[in-house]
Design a protein around this motif. Structure first.
Motif, PDB file in Angstrom:
ATOM      1  N   ALA A 135     124.243  39.212   8.207  1.00 39.72           N
ATOM      2  CA  ALA A 135     124.872  40.458   8.074  1.00 39.72           C
ATOM      3  C   ALA A 135     124.637  41.345   9.235  1.00 39.72           C
ATOM      4  O   ALA A 135     123.249  40.961   9.629  1.00 39.72           O
ATOM      5  CB  ALA A 135     124.719  41.185   7.053  1.00 39.72           C
ATOM      6  N   CYS A 136     125.352  42.242   9.897  1.00 41.39           N
ATOM      7  CA  CYS A 136     124.914  43.234  10.897  1.00 41.39           C
ATOM      8  C   CYS A 136     125.516  44.551  10.645  1.00 41.39           C
ATOM      9  O   CYS A 136     126.224  44.703   9.863  1.00 41.39           O
ATOM     10  CB  CYS A 136     125.381  42.699  12.263  1.00 41.39           C
ATOM     11  SG  CYS A 136     125.359  41.022  12.797  1.00 41.39           S
ATOM     12  N   PHE A 137     124.837  45.395  11.382  1.00 43.42           N
ATOM     13  CA  PHE A 137     125.263  46.742  11.065  1.00 43.42           C
ATOM     14  C   PHE A 137     125.040  47.640  12.348  1.00 43.42           C
ATOM     15  O   PHE A 137     124.610  47.185  13.403  1.00 43.42           O
ATOM     16  CB  PHE A 137     124.210  47.354  10.182  1.00 43.42           C
ATOM     17  CG  PHE A 137     122.986  47.596  10.353  1.00 43.42           C
ATOM     18  CD1 PHE A 137     122.610  49.048  11.009  1.00 43.42           C
ATOM     19  CD2 PHE A 137     122.020  46.858  10.579  1.00 43.42           C
ATOM     20  CE1 PHE A 137     121.283  49.263  11.342  1.00 43.42           C
ATOM     21  CE2 PHE A 137     120.746  46.972  10.930  1.00 43.42           C
ATOM     22  CZ  PHE A 137     120.206  48.253  11.330  1.00 43.42           C
ATOM     23  N   GLY A 138     125.872  48.652  12.284  1.00 37.71           N
ATOM     24  CA  GLY A 138     125.834  49.799  13.227  1.00 37.71           C
ATOM     25  C   GLY A 138     125.789  51.147  12.733  1.00 37.71           C
ATOM     26  O   GLY A 138     126.449  51.379  11.841  1.00 37.71           O
ATOM     27  N   ILE A 139     125.039  51.908  13.504  1.00 43.03           N
ATOM     28  CA  ILE A 139     124.902  53.368  12.974  1.00 43.03           C
ATOM     29  C   ILE A 139     126.036  54.224  13.470  1.00 43.03           C
ATOM     30  O   ILE A 139     126.153  54.342  14.703  1.00 43.03           O
ATOM     31  CB  ILE A 139     123.631  53.863  13.332  1.00 43.03           C
ATOM     32  CG1 ILE A 139     122.488  53.126  12.833  1.00 43.03           C
ATOM     33  CG2 ILE A 139     123.609  55.382  12.948  1.00 43.03           C
ATOM     34  CD1 ILE A 139     120.920  53.569  12.890  1.00 43.03           C
ATOM     35  N   ALA A 140     126.673  54.847  12.719  1.00 44.07           N
ATOM     36  CA  ALA A 140     127.914  55.808  12.923  1.00 44.07           C
ATOM     37  C   ALA A 140     127.282  57.100  13.066  1.00 44.07           C
ATOM     38  O   ALA A 140     126.186  57.600  12.777  1.00 44.07           O
ATOM     39  CB  ALA A 140     128.680  55.822  11.907  1.00 44.07           C
ATOM     40  N   ARG A 141     128.149  58.148  13.825  1.00 40.70           N
ATOM     41  CA  ARG A 141     127.787  59.493  13.924  1.00 40.70           C
ATOM     42  C   ARG A 141     127.928  60.201  12.581  1.00 40.70           C
ATOM     43  O   ARG A 141     127.059  60.994  12.538  1.00 40.70           O
ATOM     44  CB  ARG A 141     128.927  60.041  14.955  1.00 40.70           C
ATOM     45  CG  ARG A 141     128.586  59.704  16.185  1.00 40.70           C
ATOM     46  CD  ARG A 141     129.586  60.241  17.404  1.00 40.70           C
ATOM     47  NE  ARG A 141     131.090  60.369  16.921  1.00 40.70           N
ATOM     48  CZ  ARG A 141     131.776  59.213  17.305  1.00 40.70           C
ATOM     49  NH1 ARG A 141     131.127  58.509  18.207  1.00 40.70           N
ATOM     50  NH2 ARG A 141     132.996  59.279  17.017  1.00 40.70           N
ATOM     51  N   ASP A 142     128.974  59.809  11.817  1.00 33.47           N
ATOM     52  CA  ASP A 142     128.760  60.808  10.672  1.00 33.47           C
ATOM     53  C   ASP A 142     129.908  59.769   9.415  1.00 33.47           C
ATOM     54  O   ASP A 142     130.199  58.771  10.099  1.00 33.47           O
ATOM     55  CB  ASP A 142     129.505  62.000  10.701  1.00 33.47           C
ATOM     56  CG  ASP A 142     130.804  62.126  11.479  1.00 33.47           C
ATOM     57  OD1 ASP A 142     131.649  61.046  11.318  1.00 33.47           O
ATOM     58  OD2 ASP A 142     131.032  62.904  12.352  1.00 33.47           O
ATOM     59  N   ALA A 143     130.248  60.257   8.315  1.00 30.15           N
ATOM     60  CA  ALA A 143     130.879  59.442   7.615  1.00 30.15           C
ATOM     61  C   ALA A 143     132.251  59.156   7.912  1.00 30.15           C
ATOM     62  O   ALA A 143     132.783  58.111   7.619  1.00 30.15           O
ATOM     63  CB  ALA A 143     130.961  60.248   6.108  1.00 30.15           C
ATOM     64  N   ASP A 144     132.945  60.220   8.636  1.00 27.59           N
ATOM     65  CA  ASP A 144     134.562  60.016   8.953  1.00 27.59           C
ATOM     66  C   ASP A 144     134.235  58.962   9.960  1.00 27.59           C
ATOM     67  O   ASP A 144     135.254  57.893  10.247  1.00 27.59           O
ATOM     68  CB  ASP A 144     134.715  61.231   9.669  1.00 27.59           C
ATOM     69  CG  ASP A 144     134.943  62.182   8.642  1.00 27.59           C
ATOM     70  OD1 ASP A 144     135.160  62.049   7.366  1.00 27.59           O
ATOM     71  OD2 ASP A 144     135.152  63.500   8.971  1.00 27.59           O
TER      72      ASP A 144
END
Length: 159
Positions: A114-123
Motif C-alpha cells: 500500500a502507498c499513501f499521500g498526505i492531503a491538505r485537509d478532509a475535503d
C-alpha cells in the motif's frame, strides 16, 4: 503490542516493538492506495541495504507532533521503498499518481504494498479519493483516512 499502547499514537523503534506515546496536536488527512498485488515482507527486508550512518528520524517525529506538513514532507522517508520498487516496479506508477493528484508527500506504507499521500485537509482527501477511484486501474482500492488527535474511549458493559 500491548492493546493499551495501541489506543494512542506512538513512536516505534527497534523493530517496532519499542513504543513511546506521542501527543499529536493536529489531525492529518491522507489517501491510501492498495494495489492488487502484494509484497512479501521477508522479500522486501531481504533486499534492504542499511547504510552505515542511518538517518535520524527525530525531525520527522517532531514535525508529526506539531502537525507541520512542510517539515514532514522534507523529512519523511522509507528505507524499504527501494527494495519494494525493485520487486514490484508498478508501485512507482502508483506513487506518481498520488503525487500528481496533489498529495504530498507520498510514501510506501512499511514494506508495502500500500502507498499513501498526505492531503491538505478532509475535503482535499475526499476529492482526490473520488478522482483516483475514477482513474485507477481495476483492482486498486482507494480510501481516504485520517489520524485522530485523542484515543477513543472504549466502554464495556457487563452483561
Amino acid at each position: 503490542v500491548d492493546a493499551r499502547s495501541a489506543a494512542q499514537a506512538a513512536w516505534a523503534r527497534g523493530r517496532g516493538e519499542i513504543l513511546t506515546p506521542i501527543g499529536m496536536r493536529t489531525c492529518i488527512h491522507f489517501v491510501v492506495a492498495f494495489p492488487p498485488h502484494s509484497l512479501s515482507t521477508g522479500g522486501v527486508y531481504g533486499r534492504l541495504n542499511i547504510p552505515r550512518n542511518p538517518l535520524d528520524s527525530t525531525g520527522f517525529r517532531d514535525a508529526l507532533i506539531k502537525g507541520d506538513a512542510a517539515a514532514m514532507a522534507a523529512s519523511m522517508m522509507n528505507r524499504l521503498s527501494e527494495p519494494a520498487l525493485e520487486i514490484l516496479p508498478p508501485l512507482g506508477e502508483l506513487l506518481e499518481s498520488l503525487w500528481q493528484s496533489g498529495l504530498e508527500p507520498c510514501q510506501l506504507t512499511g514494506s508495502g504494498s500500500a502507498c499513501f499521500g498526505i492531503a491538505r485537509d478532509a475535503d482535499h482527501a475526499a476529492a482526490v479519493m473520488r478522482r483516483l477511484k475514477r482513474s485507477m486501474q481495476p483492482g486498486v482500492l482507494i480510501l481516504a483516512a485520517s489520524t485522530v488527535t485523542a484515543a477513543a474511549t472504549i466502554e464495556i458493559e457487563s452483561s
